[in-house]
Design a protein around this motif. Sequence first.
Motif, PDB file in Angstrom:
ATOM      1  N   PRO A   8       1.133  -1.677   0.157  1.00  0.00           N
ATOM      2  CA  PRO A   8       0.061   0.093  -0.077  1.00  0.00           C
ATOM      3  C   PRO A   8       1.112   1.224   0.185  1.00  0.00           C
ATOM      4  N   THR A   9       0.247   2.101  -0.361  1.00  0.00           N
ATOM      5  CA  THR A   9       1.334   3.518  -0.655  1.00  0.00           C
ATOM      6  C   THR A   9       1.528   4.249   0.630  1.00  0.00           C
ATOM      7  N   SER A  10       0.541   4.230   1.270  1.00  0.00           N
ATOM      8  CA  SER A  10       1.434   4.320   2.993  1.00  0.00           C
ATOM      9  C   SER A  10       2.251   3.621   3.807  1.00  0.00           C
ATOM     10  N   ARG A  11       2.996   2.431   2.824  1.00  0.00           N
ATOM     11  CA  ARG A  11       4.365   1.959   3.536  1.00  0.00           C
ATOM     12  C   ARG A  11       5.514   2.767   2.944  1.00  0.00           C
ATOM     13  N   TRP A  12       5.026   2.635   1.027  1.00  0.00           N
ATOM     14  CA  TRP A  12       6.472   3.337   1.174  1.00  0.00           C
ATOM     15  C   TRP A  12       6.672   4.396   0.513  1.00  0.00           C
ATOM     16  N   LEU A  13       5.421   5.051   0.671  1.00  0.00           N
ATOM     17  CA  LEU A  13       5.323   6.869   0.446  1.00  0.00           C
ATOM     18  C   LEU A  13       6.215   7.413   1.191  1.00  0.00           C
ATOM     19  N   PRO A  14       6.343   6.912   2.809  1.00  0.00           N
ATOM     20  CA  PRO A  14       6.924   7.851   3.613  1.00  0.00           C
ATOM     21  C   PRO A  14       8.765   7.510   3.738  1.00  0.00           C
ATOM     22  N   LEU A  15       8.514   6.373   3.069  1.00  0.00           N
ATOM     23  CA  LEU A  15      10.239   6.574   2.878  1.00  0.00           C
ATOM     24  C   LEU A  15      10.582   7.005   1.682  1.00  0.00           C
ATOM     25  N   LEU A  16      10.533   7.198   0.665  1.00  0.00           N
ATOM     26  CA  LEU A  16      10.076   8.190  -0.620  1.00  0.00           C
ATOM     27  C   LEU A  16      10.164   9.282  -0.387  1.00  0.00           C
ATOM     28  N   LEU A  17       8.920  10.264   0.041  1.00  0.00           N
ATOM     29  CA  LEU A  17       9.537  11.249   0.962  1.00  0.00           C
ATOM     30  C   LEU A  17      10.712  12.506   1.340  1.00  0.00           C
ATOM     31  N   VAL A  18      10.953  10.894   3.236  1.00  0.00           N
ATOM     32  CA  VAL A  18      12.097  11.488   3.710  1.00  0.00           C
ATOM     33  C   VAL A  18      12.822  10.969   2.392  1.00  0.00           C
ATOM     34  N   GLY A  19      13.356   9.898   1.853  1.00  0.00           N
ATOM     35  CA  GLY A  19      14.674  10.223   0.868  1.00  0.00           C
ATOM     36  C   GLY A  19      15.204  10.661   0.681  1.00  0.00           C
ATOM     37  N   VAL A  20      13.650  11.355  -0.227  1.00  0.00           N
ATOM     38  CA  VAL A  20      14.601  12.271  -1.439  1.00  0.00           C
ATOM     39  C   VAL A  20      14.630  14.301  -0.762  1.00  0.00           C
ATOM     40  N   ILE A  21      13.563  14.152   0.187  1.00  0.00           N
ATOM     41  CA  ILE A  21      13.643  15.302   0.514  1.00  0.00           C
ATOM     42  C   ILE A  21      14.840  15.448   1.768  1.00  0.00           C
ATOM     43  N   GLY A  22      15.161  14.584   2.067  1.00  0.00           N
ATOM     44  CA  GLY A  22      16.885  14.406   3.319  1.00  0.00           C
ATOM     45  C   GLY A  22      17.758  14.735   2.043  1.00  0.00           C
ATOM     46  N   GLY A  23      17.687  14.159   0.926  1.00  0.00           N
ATOM     47  CA  GLY A  23      18.521  14.029  -0.044  1.00  0.00           C
ATOM     48  C   GLY A  23      19.255  15.473  -0.568  1.00  0.00           C
ATOM     49  N   VAL A  24      17.814  15.942  -1.279  1.00  0.00           N
ATOM     50  CA  VAL A  24      17.906  16.956  -1.508  1.00  0.00           C
ATOM     51  C   VAL A  24      18.144  19.042  -1.058  1.00  0.00           C
ATOM     52  N   VAL A  25      17.738  18.512   0.255  1.00  0.00           N
ATOM     53  CA  VAL A  25      17.559  19.460   0.696  1.00  0.00           C
ATOM     54  C   VAL A  25      18.674  19.678   1.752  1.00  0.00           C
ATOM     55  N   ALA A  26      19.324  18.384   1.708  1.00  0.00           N
ATOM     56  CA  ALA A  26      20.537  18.462   3.114  1.00  0.00           C
ATOM     57  C   ALA A  26      22.313  18.366   1.499  1.00  0.00           C
ATOM     58  N   GLY A  27      21.526  18.753   0.425  1.00  0.00           N
ATOM     59  CA  GLY A  27      22.837  18.814  -0.695  1.00  0.00           C
ATOM     60  C   GLY A  27      23.819  17.315  -0.838  1.00  0.00           C
ATOM     61  N   ALA A  28      23.235  16.401  -0.549  1.00  0.00           N
ATOM     62  CA  ALA A  28      23.315  15.163  -0.241  1.00  0.00           C
ATOM     63  C   ALA A  28      22.239  14.515  -1.555  1.00  0.00           C
ATOM     64  N   PRO A  29      22.392  13.831  -2.568  1.00  0.00           N
ATOM     65  CA  PRO A  29      24.207  13.457  -3.435  1.00  0.00           C
ATOM     66  C   PRO A  29      23.604  15.385  -3.953  1.00  0.00           C
ATOM     67  N   ARG A  30      25.393  15.198  -4.691  1.00  0.00           N
ATOM     68  CA  ARG A  30      25.344  16.890  -5.074  1.00  0.00           C
ATOM     69  C   ARG A  30      24.994  16.391  -6.619  1.00  0.00           C
ATOM     70  N   ARG A  31      24.532  15.338  -7.386  1.00  0.00           N
ATOM     71  CA  ARG A  31      23.880  15.455  -8.414  1.00  0.00           C
ATOM     72  C   ARG A  31      22.440  14.635  -7.808  1.00  0.00           C
ATOM     73  N   LEU A  32      21.396  15.324  -8.974  1.00  0.00           N
ATOM     74  CA  LEU A  32      19.798  14.327  -8.032  1.00  0.00           C
ATOM     75  C   LEU A  32      20.361  12.995  -8.937  1.00  0.00           C
ATOM     76  N   TRP A  33      20.592  12.508 -10.426  1.00  0.00           N
ATOM     77  CA  TRP A  33      20.814  11.582 -10.501  1.00  0.00           C
ATOM     78  C   TRP A  33      20.706   9.613  -9.869  1.00  0.00           C
ATOM     79  N   PRO A  34      21.377   9.681  -8.619  1.00  0.00           N
ATOM     80  CA  PRO A  34      21.240   8.536  -8.211  1.00  0.00           C
ATOM     81  C   PRO A  34      20.796   8.263  -7.661  1.00  0.00           C
ATOM     82  N   LEU A  35      19.742   9.394  -6.883  1.00  0.00           N
ATOM     83  CA  LEU A  35      18.223   8.926  -5.916  1.00  0.00           C
ATOM     84  C   LEU A  35      17.208   8.392  -7.210  1.00  0.00           C
ATOM     85  N   PRO A  36      17.181   8.593  -8.327  1.00  0.00           N
ATOM     86  CA  PRO A  36      16.143   7.330  -9.241  1.00  0.00           C
ATOM     87  C   PRO A  36      17.051   6.648 -10.031  1.00  0.00           C
TER      88      PRO A  36
END
Length: 121
Positions: A39-67
């Motif tokens: 269900p979406t309620s299980r994976w969406l929070p993980l995805l949001l925290v991962g993407v937001i954490g990575g992008v906001v913190a500047g880690a990685p410097r490039r975006l392509w590793p996440l997708p």
Amino acid sequence: MFRRTRASVSRMPGAVRLITIAALLLVAAAANLVARSEPTSRWLPLLLVGVIGGVVAGAPRRLWPLPAIWLVATLLVTTTGATVDGTALVVSLVAGAVALAVAIAVDVVPFLRKRRRGAGT
């Protein structure tokens, strides 16, 4: 706000590495759950925290590793012998491919602009 957060984290290289690894692992876990038709309620929070954490913190410097890690994790699910819904798998792969193409474009545009400015002067 994002710039201050990014600047404070970038002063601590160890923290940037940890955030990068955590973001990639969270995105991989979300991709695994999507391919297994969770269900979406299980994976969406993980995805949001991962993407937001990575992008906001500047880690990685490039975006392509996440997708890219999304695609790798989705493909790895198919090799585990777990029950995988074909529709969910195709949707996950297509979404990952589109996100990877967009991320590569976002990463390449500044480089191309810089090159164009350098050639014009």
